[in-house]
Each structure stands twice: as C-alpha cells, then as structure tokens.
Design a protein around this motif. Structure first.
Motif, mmCIF file in Angstrom:
data_model
loop_
_atom_site.group_PDB
_atom_site.id
_atom_site.type_symbol
_atom_site.label_atom_id
_atom_site.label_comp_id
_atom_site.label_asym_id
_atom_site.label_seq_id
_atom_site.Cartn_x
_atom_site.Cartn_y
_atom_site.Cartn_z
ATOM 1 N N PRO A 101 7.345 6.247 7.356
ATOM 2 C CA PRO A 101 6.244 6.038 6.413
ATOM 3 C C PRO A 101 5.876 7.306 5.657
ATOM 4 O O PRO A 101 5.429 7.243 4.509
ATOM 5 C CB PRO A 101 5.101 5.565 7.321
ATOM 6 N N GLY A 144 7.944 7.554 2.733
ATOM 7 C CA GLY A 144 7.453 6.596 1.749
ATOM 8 C C GLY A 144 6.260 7.139 0.988
ATOM 9 O O GLY A 144 6.124 6.932 -0.221
ATOM 10 N N LEU A 145 5.366 7.855 1.697
ATOM 11 C CA LEU A 145 4.191 8.446 1.052
ATOM 12 C C LEU A 145 4.610 9.534 0.065
ATOM 13 O O LEU A 145 4.056 9.655 -1.028
ATOM 14 C CB LEU A 145 3.258 9.023 2.122
ATOM 15 N N LEU A 175 -4.314 7.191 -1.430
ATOM 16 C CA LEU A 175 -3.241 6.519 -2.161
ATOM 17 C C LEU A 175 -3.081 7.132 -3.546
ATOM 18 O O LEU A 175 -4.059 7.573 -4.157
ATOM 19 C CB LEU A 175 -3.547 5.031 -2.310
ATOM 20 N N TYR A 212 -1.126 3.119 -7.442
ATOM 21 C CA TYR A 212 -1.415 1.895 -6.691
ATOM 22 C C TYR A 212 -2.334 0.979 -7.490
ATOM 23 O O TYR A 212 -2.021 -0.188 -7.733
ATOM 24 C CB TYR A 212 -2.049 2.227 -5.335
ATOM 25 N N ALA A 249 5.725 7.910 -3.022
ATOM 26 C CA ALA A 249 4.610 7.345 -3.769
ATOM 27 C C ALA A 249 3.947 8.378 -4.665
ATOM 28 O O ALA A 249 3.493 8.064 -5.761
ATOM 29 C CB ALA A 249 3.588 6.748 -2.802
ATOM 30 N N LEU A 260 0.826 -1.201 0.000
ATOM 31 C CA LEU A 260 0.000 0.000 0.000
ATOM 32 C C LEU A 260 0.862 1.254 0.000
ATOM 33 O O LEU A 260 0.462 2.300 -0.489
ATOM 34 C CB LEU A 260 -0.908 0.028 1.233
ATOM 35 N N LEU A 261 2.063 1.134 0.582
ATOM 36 C CA LEU A 261 2.939 2.288 0.744
ATOM 37 C C LEU A 261 4.332 1.955 0.252
ATOM 38 O O LEU A 261 4.887 0.910 0.599
ATOM 39 C CB LEU A 261 3.005 2.687 2.230
ATOM 40 N N GLU A 262 4.899 2.817 -0.572
ATOM 41 C CA GLU A 262 6.247 2.606 -1.058
ATOM 42 C C GLU A 262 7.259 3.004 0.009
ATOM 43 O O GLU A 262 7.055 3.964 0.745
ATOM 44 C CB GLU A 262 6.499 3.437 -2.315
ATOM 45 N N ALA A 263 8.349 2.261 0.094
ATOM 46 C CA ALA A 263 9.390 2.584 1.066
ATOM 47 C C ALA A 263 10.655 1.814 0.757
ATOM 48 O O ALA A 263 10.632 0.781 0.092
ATOM 49 C CB ALA A 263 8.935 2.243 2.489
ATOM 50 N N TYR A 274 5.316 0.388 -6.218
ATOM 51 C CA TYR A 274 4.105 -0.204 -6.773
ATOM 52 C C TYR A 274 4.447 -0.994 -8.035
ATOM 53 O O TYR A 274 3.857 -2.040 -8.300
ATOM 54 C CB TYR A 274 3.082 0.888 -7.109
#
Length: 295
Positions: A102, A105-106, A182, A186, A109, A87-90, A147
């Motif tokens: 996080p 990470g957002l 998101l 995604y 994204a 759900l979240l890139e990191a 993603y």
C-alpha cells in the motif's frame, strides 16, 4: 404497472449491496454488476450467509473497465448506479500477489506523472466506430487502478452507456470531500466525473451523492473511525467551518451506510432530485424514505 429496473455497478460492495437491499424492498427488479458476482457476505454484513433479500437480486459478473462486458445488462433499465471507487491507487494484481505494498500505491498517488484525459476525450468508447467497446484503461497503466480510471472514467463510460439505453436517472456515488492524507486528485477526479456526466448527458437525470465517511457495525473499524471523523466534524462546525477545506471529508459528519443507501434509492425515484446531493440532503432523503415505510 411493471416494477422499476435498477442496475447497480458495484452492487456487491459495502454501500452497493445496501442500495440493492433497499431497492428490493420497494419491489424493484435489481441487477448487480461486479467482477466477482455475489458478495462475500461476511465482508459486507455481520453474517457469512446471504440475507433473504439477496435472493431477489441478479448477481452478474462484468468488468467496469470494459464496457462491452456490461453494456447488454443495461437494456431496459430505469435507473443505473455507479457505486465504485478507490481511496488508494495500486497495481491490484500486484497487491493481491504481495508484489506491491500500500505504501507504494500511496507513492504512485502523489506522483506528478502525466495523467490521461477522460475517456470521451480519448475516444475509447468504441473500436474504429464498431460496436465492440474498448478497455478504458490507457495502455500505460496496465493493471493499475488509478483515480482517473476508477473514480472518473468508469463512471463517465457507465453514464454514456446508460444514456445510450435511455435510462431515466443515473446516480454516481461521489464524495463529500477529500482528506489531508489523500492527494488532491482523489476528489478532483470525483468532481470531474460529476461535471462531465452532467454536461455530456443532459437528457438523463443525474444525481451525485456526495457521501461522507460511511460506517456500520458489520465493519467495527469503521465505527471507530467514524467516531474520530465525528470529532473532526464537530470541531469544524465549532470553528465556523474554517478548517473544512483542509479537512475535507474528515470534517464532515459521518453517516451509516444504510442511511446513504436508502437516500440513493429515494433520490432515484424522486424526479425533483438532480445534481449534487450533500450530506444534509442525504439525511433528509433517508428520513423521507423511512417515513414512507411507516405509513
């Protein structure tokens, strides 16, 4: 008649472990592939001890981003499931070490940075035509979970390896929709994976489970979130679905993880099921499976 053989990539996860459970219940030979092997049971069930059915699963370690590590495990499989995604890139190593939050990470994204094409276009399935499979992460992403490489590329490459082994059916756990919080990438990468798998491997029956938000009492927070999602779904229904595009999965009825897992196993065994499977059909498949156990 020999038992059906199922390989679940991500079989130690919240949904993947339940897919393994229902497949074992049918007497299938089940192998789970994940980086860590057997699950941490208190993370996927209400107990820290393995359930009885888990003893009948072969828990293998492999890296979904490196096909060479899992390709041999697909030999002789009847069915293969891809039950992974983010759900979240990191930068996963950075998060584990506390070096990335996080929030960062957002930000990544939603970044407008160029994204790599799917791995079939990049010809990363082999090295100079040899059997040695390459890491499907483009060099520029390093340890980044994106993603593209998790929701799309890992599924496409798993499907390619499955098709190479003449697997009868491949199930990709997709999603009912995105969500307002998101980035559009995604759900876009989920849909691109579906289209690519269906078009590139037509000889293999592909089943795309468009799952909504999943919940289970073993994860109390998911029950609370499911309640909120249920309110959103009810509002979307009452409004005639006009908010569906904006709300995405937040406007779709949530389902228990066991319902979706049971539907996946039923869909694999039913030769008539192919292509996208929406929430209503997921429920119907789970009910069909349940009725079989009652006979």
């Amino acid at each position: 008649m020999s038992a059906k053989r199922l390989v679940v990539c991500g079989g130690n996860g919240f949904l993947g472990s339940r897919i393994c459970k229902y497949a074992v219940g049918r007497g299938w030979d089940v192998t789970s592939i994940s980086r860590s092997g057997e699950p941490k049971w208190n993370a996927v069930t209400e107990s820290d001890k393995p359930p009885q059915w888990a003893r009948k699963v072969t828990w293998e370690r492999a890296d979904v981003l490196r096909p060479v590590t899992y390709a041999p495990l697909l030999k002789g499989a009847d069915f293969v499931v891809h039950s992974l995604g983010i759900l979240l890139e990191a930068d996963y190593k950075g998060v584990l070490r506390g070096q990335e939050s996080p929030i960062q990470g957002l930000r990544k994204a939603f970044s407008a940075a160029p994204r790599p094409g799917n791995p079939l276009e990049r010809n990363v399935s082999s090295s100079s035509g040899q059997e040695q499979k390459e890491d499907i992460r483009p060099p520029e992403t390093k340890d980044q979970l994106t993603y593209e490489n998790m929701n799309r590329d890992s599924a496409i490459m798993l499907a390619k390896e499955a098709a190479r082994e003449n697997v009868a059916a491949f199930s990709y756990i997709s999603a009912a929709g995105g969500a307002p919080v998101l980035p559009q990438r995604y759900i876009a990468t989920k849909r691109e994976a579906e289209r690519t798998i269906a078009s590139e491997f037509p000889g293999m029956r592909s089943v795309f489970i468009r799952a909504p938000f999943l919940y289970d009492s073993s994860r109390p927070i998911t029950v609370a979130m499911a309640g909120l999602t249920g309110v959103g779904a009810a509002f979307n229904t009452l409004s005639g679905g006009i908010m569906g595009r904006f709300m995405g999965a937040a406007g779709v009825k949530p389902l228990k993880a066991d319902v979706v897992a049971e539907a996946v196993v039923e869909a694999l065994e039913d030769d008539s099921i192919k292509g996208p499977v929406e929430v209503k059909e997921i429920e119907e498949l789970a009910n069909k499976s349940w009725r079989k156990t009652m006979l």
